[in-house]
Design a protein around this motif. Structure first.
Motif, PDB file in Angstrom:
ATOM      1  N   LEU A  81       0.821  -1.211   0.000  1.00 15.96           N
ATOM      2  CA  LEU A  81       0.000   0.000   0.000  1.00 15.96           C
ATOM      3  C   LEU A  81       0.854   1.259   0.000  1.00 15.96           C
ATOM      4  CD1 LEU A  81      -2.674  -0.822   2.758  1.00 15.96           C
ATOM      5  CD2 LEU A  81      -2.782  -1.337   0.308  1.00 15.96           C
ATOM      6  N   ASP A  82       0.393   2.282  -0.712  1.00 17.79           N
ATOM      7  CA  ASP A  82       0.849   3.657  -0.516  1.00 17.79           C
ATOM      8  C   ASP A  82      -0.241   4.328   0.298  1.00 17.79           C
ATOM      9  OD1 ASP A  82       1.510   6.354  -0.608  1.00 17.79           O
ATOM     10  OD2 ASP A  82       2.113   6.321  -2.708  1.00 17.79           O
ATOM     11  N   MET A  83       0.106   4.791   1.493  1.00 15.60           N
ATOM     12  CA  MET A  83      -0.904   5.326   2.401  1.00 15.60           C
ATOM     13  C   MET A  83      -1.393   6.721   1.999  1.00 15.60           C
ATOM     14  SD  MET A  83      -1.563   2.848   4.323  1.00 15.60           S
ATOM     15  CE  MET A  83      -2.665   3.733   5.420  1.00 15.60           C
ATOM     16  N   ASN A  84      -0.823   7.283   0.933  1.00 11.87           N
ATOM     17  CA  ASN A  84      -1.364   8.488   0.304  1.00 11.87           C
ATOM     18  C   ASN A  84      -1.835   8.112  -1.090  1.00 11.87           C
ATOM     19  OD1 ASN A  84       0.094   9.627   2.529  1.00 11.87           O
ATOM     20  ND2 ASN A  84       0.096  11.607   1.463  1.00 11.87           N
ATOM     21  N   GLY A  85      -3.140   8.262  -1.335  1.00  6.96           N
ATOM     22  CA  GLY A  85      -3.634   8.128  -2.697  1.00  6.96           C
ATOM     23  C   GLY A  85      -3.467   9.486  -3.361  1.00  6.96           C
ATOM     24  N   LEU A  86      -4.552  10.239  -3.403  1.00  7.09           N
ATOM     25  CA  LEU A  86      -4.459  11.638  -3.828  1.00  7.09           C
ATOM     26  C   LEU A  86      -4.296  12.556  -2.627  1.00  7.09           C
ATOM     27  CD1 LEU A  86      -7.237  11.618  -6.582  1.00  7.09           C
ATOM     28  CD2 LEU A  86      -4.753  11.476  -6.885  1.00  7.09           C
ATOM     29  N   SER A 126      -2.229   2.889  15.518  1.00 12.76           N
ATOM     30  CA  SER A 126      -2.969   2.977  16.769  1.00 12.76           C
ATOM     31  C   SER A 126      -3.841   1.746  16.971  1.00 12.76           C
ATOM     32  CB  SER A 126      -3.841   4.241  16.793  1.00 12.76           C
ATOM     33  OG  SER A 126      -4.784   4.210  15.740  1.00 12.76           O
ATOM     34  N   ALA A 127      -4.077   1.442  18.246  1.00 14.14           N
ATOM     35  CA  ALA A 127      -4.994   0.369  18.641  1.00 14.14           C
ATOM     36  C   ALA A 127      -5.241   0.496  20.139  1.00 14.14           C
ATOM     37  CB  ALA A 127      -4.438  -1.016  18.327  1.00 14.14           C
ATOM     38  N   ALA A 128      -6.489   0.355  20.549  1.00 13.21           N
ATOM     39  CA  ALA A 128      -6.882   0.339  21.963  1.00 13.21           C
ATOM     40  C   ALA A 128      -6.340   1.537  22.741  1.00 13.21           C
ATOM     41  CB  ALA A 128      -6.409  -0.957  22.615  1.00 13.21           C
ATOM     42  N   GLY A 129      -6.255   2.689  22.117  1.00 15.40           N
ATOM     43  CA  GLY A 129      -5.786   3.895  22.785  1.00 15.40           C
ATOM     44  C   GLY A 129      -4.282   4.088  22.766  1.00 15.40           C
ATOM     45  N   ASP A 130      -3.527   3.093  22.311  1.00 12.84           N
ATOM     46  CA  ASP A 130      -2.071   3.213  22.174  1.00 12.84           C
ATOM     47  C   ASP A 130      -1.749   3.729  20.774  1.00 12.84           C
ATOM     48  OD1 ASP A 130      -1.304   2.191  24.755  1.00 12.84           O
ATOM     49  OD2 ASP A 130      -1.898   0.216  24.038  1.00 12.84           O
ATOM     50  N   VAL A 131      -0.834   4.702  20.696  1.00 12.71           N
ATOM     51  CA  VAL A 131      -0.510   5.350  19.425  1.00 12.71           C
ATOM     52  C   VAL A 131       1.004   5.498  19.308  1.00 12.71           C
ATOM     53  CG1 VAL A 131      -0.848   7.379  17.978  1.00 12.71           C
ATOM     54  CG2 VAL A 131      -2.665   6.667  19.542  1.00 12.71           C
ATOM     55  N   THR A 156      -1.986  -2.659  24.391  1.00 11.97           N
ATOM     56  CA  THR A 156      -2.632  -3.497  25.405  1.00 11.97           C
ATOM     57  C   THR A 156      -4.113  -3.570  25.105  1.00 11.97           C
ATOM     58  OG1 THR A 156      -0.988  -2.858  27.062  1.00 11.97           O
ATOM     59  CG2 THR A 156      -3.051  -3.829  27.860  1.00 11.97           C
ATOM     60  N   ALA A 157      -4.621  -4.769  24.899  1.00 14.37           N
ATOM     61  CA  ALA A 157      -6.025  -4.954  24.538  1.00 14.37           C
ATOM     62  C   ALA A 157      -6.939  -4.449  25.649  1.00 14.37           C
ATOM     63  CB  ALA A 157      -6.302  -6.425  24.257  1.00 14.37           C
ATOM     64  N   ASP A 158      -8.003  -3.764  25.277  1.00 11.96           N
ATOM     65  CA  ASP A 158      -8.980  -3.311  26.274  1.00 11.96           C
ATOM     66  C   ASP A 158     -10.311  -4.045  26.117  1.00 11.96           C
ATOM     67  OD1 ASP A 158      -9.970  -2.146  23.984  1.00 11.96           O
ATOM     68  OD2 ASP A 158      -9.678  -0.080  24.649  1.00 11.96           O
ATOM     69  N   GLY A 159     -10.270  -5.183  25.462  1.00 11.73           N
ATOM     70  CA  GLY A 159     -11.451  -6.013  25.283  1.00 11.73           C
ATOM     71  C   GLY A 159     -11.085  -7.226  24.451  1.00 11.73           C
ATOM     72  N   SER A 160     -12.081  -7.959  24.001  1.00  8.91           N
ATOM     73  CA  SER A 160     -11.821  -9.139  23.175  1.00  8.91           C
ATOM     74  C   SER A 160     -11.576  -8.778  21.721  1.00  8.91           C
ATOM     75  CB  SER A 160     -13.000 -10.115  23.267  1.00  8.91           C
ATOM     76  OG  SER A 160     -14.197  -9.498  22.809  1.00  8.91           O
ATOM     77  N   SER A 161     -11.832  -7.523  21.359  1.00 13.37           N
ATOM     78  CA  SER A 161     -11.545  -7.048  20.010  1.00 13.37           C
ATOM     79  C   SER A 161     -11.144  -5.575  20.068  1.00 13.37           C
ATOM     80  CB  SER A 161     -12.758  -7.231  19.095  1.00 13.37           C
ATOM     81  OG  SER A 161     -13.843  -6.423  19.524  1.00 13.37           O
ATOM     82  N   ASP A 162     -10.277  -5.180  19.152  1.00 14.94           N
ATOM     83  CA  ASP A 162      -9.846  -3.790  19.054  1.00 14.94           C
ATOM     84  C   ASP A 162      -9.600  -3.465  17.589  1.00 14.94           C
ATOM     85  OD1 ASP A 162      -9.670  -2.494  21.661  1.00 14.94           O
ATOM     86  OD2 ASP A 162      -8.196  -4.043  22.161  1.00 14.94           O
ATOM     87  N   THR A 163      -9.701  -2.186  17.252  1.00 17.15           N
ATOM     88  CA  THR A 163      -9.446  -1.743  15.883  1.00 17.15           C
ATOM     89  C   THR A 163      -7.995  -1.309  15.735  1.00 17.15           C
ATOM     90  OG1 THR A 163     -11.735  -0.997  15.585  1.00 17.15           O
ATOM     91  CG2 THR A 163     -10.081  -0.092  14.081  1.00 17.15           C
ATOM     92  N   LEU A 164      -7.293  -1.950  14.805  1.00 22.03           N
ATOM     93  CA  LEU A 164      -5.925  -1.571  14.466  1.00 22.03           C
ATOM     94  C   LEU A 164      -5.994  -0.634  13.262  1.00 22.03           C
ATOM     95  CD1 LEU A 164      -2.788  -1.969  14.615  1.00 22.03           C
ATOM     96  CD2 LEU A 164      -3.114  -3.893  13.030  1.00 22.03           C
ATOM     97  N   MET A 165      -5.320   0.511  13.387  1.00 21.27           N
ATOM     98  CA  MET A 165      -5.380   1.496  12.302  1.00 21.27           C
ATOM     99  C   MET A 165      -3.983   1.971  11.910  1.00 21.27           C
ATOM    100  SD  MET A 165      -7.504   5.121  12.044  1.00 21.27           S
ATOM    101  CE  MET A 165      -9.069   4.256  11.996  1.00 21.27           C
ATOM    102  N   PHE A 166      -3.764   2.106  10.607  1.00 20.41           N
ATOM    103  CA  PHE A 166      -2.568   2.719  10.045  1.00 20.41           C
ATOM    104  C   PHE A 166      -3.015   3.975   9.304  1.00 20.41           C
ATOM    105  CE2 PHE A 166      -1.619  -1.757  10.396  1.00 20.41           C
ATOM    106  CZ  PHE A 166      -0.301  -1.805  10.830  1.00 20.41           C
ATOM    107  N   ALA A 167      -2.405   5.114   9.631  1.00 17.37           N
ATOM    108  CA  ALA A 167      -2.821   6.382   9.027  1.00 17.37           C
ATOM    109  C   ALA A 167      -1.609   7.189   8.588  1.00 17.37           C
ATOM    110  CB  ALA A 167      -3.655   7.196  10.016  1.00 17.37           C
ATOM    111  N   SER A 168      -1.672   7.719   7.387  1.00 20.88           N
ATOM    112  CA  SER A 168      -0.595   8.594   6.915  1.00 20.88           C
ATOM    113  C   SER A 168      -0.696   9.959   7.576  1.00 20.88           C
ATOM    114  CB  SER A 168      -0.656   8.753   5.397  1.00 20.88           C
ATOM    115  OG  SER A 168       0.301   9.716   4.968  1.00 20.88           O
ATOM    116  N   LEU A 169       0.461  10.457   8.013  1.00 14.99           N
ATOM    117  CA  LEU A 169       0.561  11.828   8.522  1.00 14.99           C
ATOM    118  C   LEU A 169       1.378  12.688   7.564  1.00 14.99           C
ATOM    119  CD1 LEU A 169       1.308  11.131  12.312  1.00 14.99           C
ATOM    120  CD2 LEU A 169      -0.917  11.490  11.210  1.00 14.99           C
ATOM    121  N   THR A 170       1.562  12.192   6.347  1.00 16.57           N
ATOM    122  CA  THR A 170       2.403  12.862   5.361  1.00 16.57           C
ATOM    123  C   THR A 170       1.579  13.890   4.602  1.00 16.57           C
ATOM    124  OG1 THR A 170       3.684  10.829   5.116  1.00 16.57           O
ATOM    125  CG2 THR A 170       3.996  12.512   3.430  1.00 16.57           C
ATOM    126  N   THR A 171       1.765  15.154   4.943  1.00 11.51           N
ATOM    127  CA  THR A 171       0.967  16.240   4.354  1.00 11.51           C
ATOM    128  C   THR A 171       1.820  17.316   3.696  1.00 11.51           C
ATOM    129  OG1 THR A 171       0.904  17.406   6.478  1.00 11.51           O
ATOM    130  CG2 THR A 171      -0.919  15.904   6.001  1.00 11.51           C
TER     131      THR A 171
END
Length: 227
Positions: A81-86, A126-131, A156-171
């Motif tokens: 992936l390229d985390m910047n499209g347009l 980021s995931a479960a509040g950790d960044v 650190t998991a805060d439940g049985s499931s958590d959202t893992l996210m990858f985000a570009s900060l390249t602006t």
């Protein structure tokens, strides 16, 4: 009679007991971590939020990303992936099978699109509040020699499931007036594994010390006599 060997055996049994929770923690997996399953990419295809069908297991959470095929050399397999499209984008996946309160390690390969600026590509995980934020310098790299590096992210998991996210900060400007923010951090080869608990590490440390003491006593008959 309590011997060094019986103490060592007891320590090993205790370590095994403490380590049991890792069995359930180990159920967490990343779906399609190398992005090999999805729509036909050709060289690359641009995906926009909130596309959740083009890349198996992943959702484009915001902005746009480029789903890369032959455009450059992937770190694992043939896609990445390229985390910047347009513009800067983000992807996410809900990870299930987690153990609440347990720590996990996410590993991934990071590079940057060398076809345009800025030189420093920035990625946030980021995931479960950790960044955590990561930087890749494209200096000296090319589409055929991306310079992928292995990175680690802990949460650190805060439940049985958590959202893992990858985000570009390249602006920062790319230097290309037609595509001013189209060259971002590159992502591939995402995986997850549970980390041993603190108690497991402590017990295993004691086992190691006990084993060293036991081996030392075997080599020293006088030590056995004293015991």
């Amino acid at each position: 009679m309590c011997t060094k060997f019986s103490i060592l055996a007891a320590m090993m049994a205790a370590a095994a007991t403490v380590a049991v929770p890792l069995g359930s923690a180990g159920a967490a997996t990343i779906i399609n971590g190398s992005f090999e399953e999805g729509v036909d990419t050709g060289s690359f295809v641009t995906l926009t939020a909130t596309d959740s069908s083009s890349i198996t297991g992943w959702k484009v959470s915001s902005g746009t990303i480029d789903y890369i095929g032959t455009y450059w050399t992937a770190a694992d397999g043939s896609r990445s992936l390229d985390m910047n499209g347009l513009a800067p984008g983000a992807i996410s996946q809900v990870i299930t099978g987690l153990t609440n309160g347990h720590q996990y390690e996410v590993t991934f390969d990071l590079a940057g699109n060398p076809a345009g600026g800025p030189t420093q590509k920035l990625l946030e995980v980021s995931a479960a509040g950790d960044v955590s934020d990561y930087t890749f310098d494209i200096t000296g790299h090319s589409l055929g020699s991306m310079g992928w590096i292995a990175e680690q992210f802990f949460f650190t998991a805060d439940g049985s499931s958590d959202t893992l996210m990858f985000a570009s900060l390249t602006t920062d400007p790319s230097g290309n007036p037609t595509y001013p923010m189209a060259f971002g951090p590159a992502l591939d080869n995402v995986s997850i594994s549970p980390l041993p608990s603190t108690w497991t590490m402590l017990i295993l440390g004691f086992v190691g010390l006990g084993f060293i003491a036991y081996r030392g006593s075997k080599k020293n008959p006088s030590a056995i006599a004293v015991a």
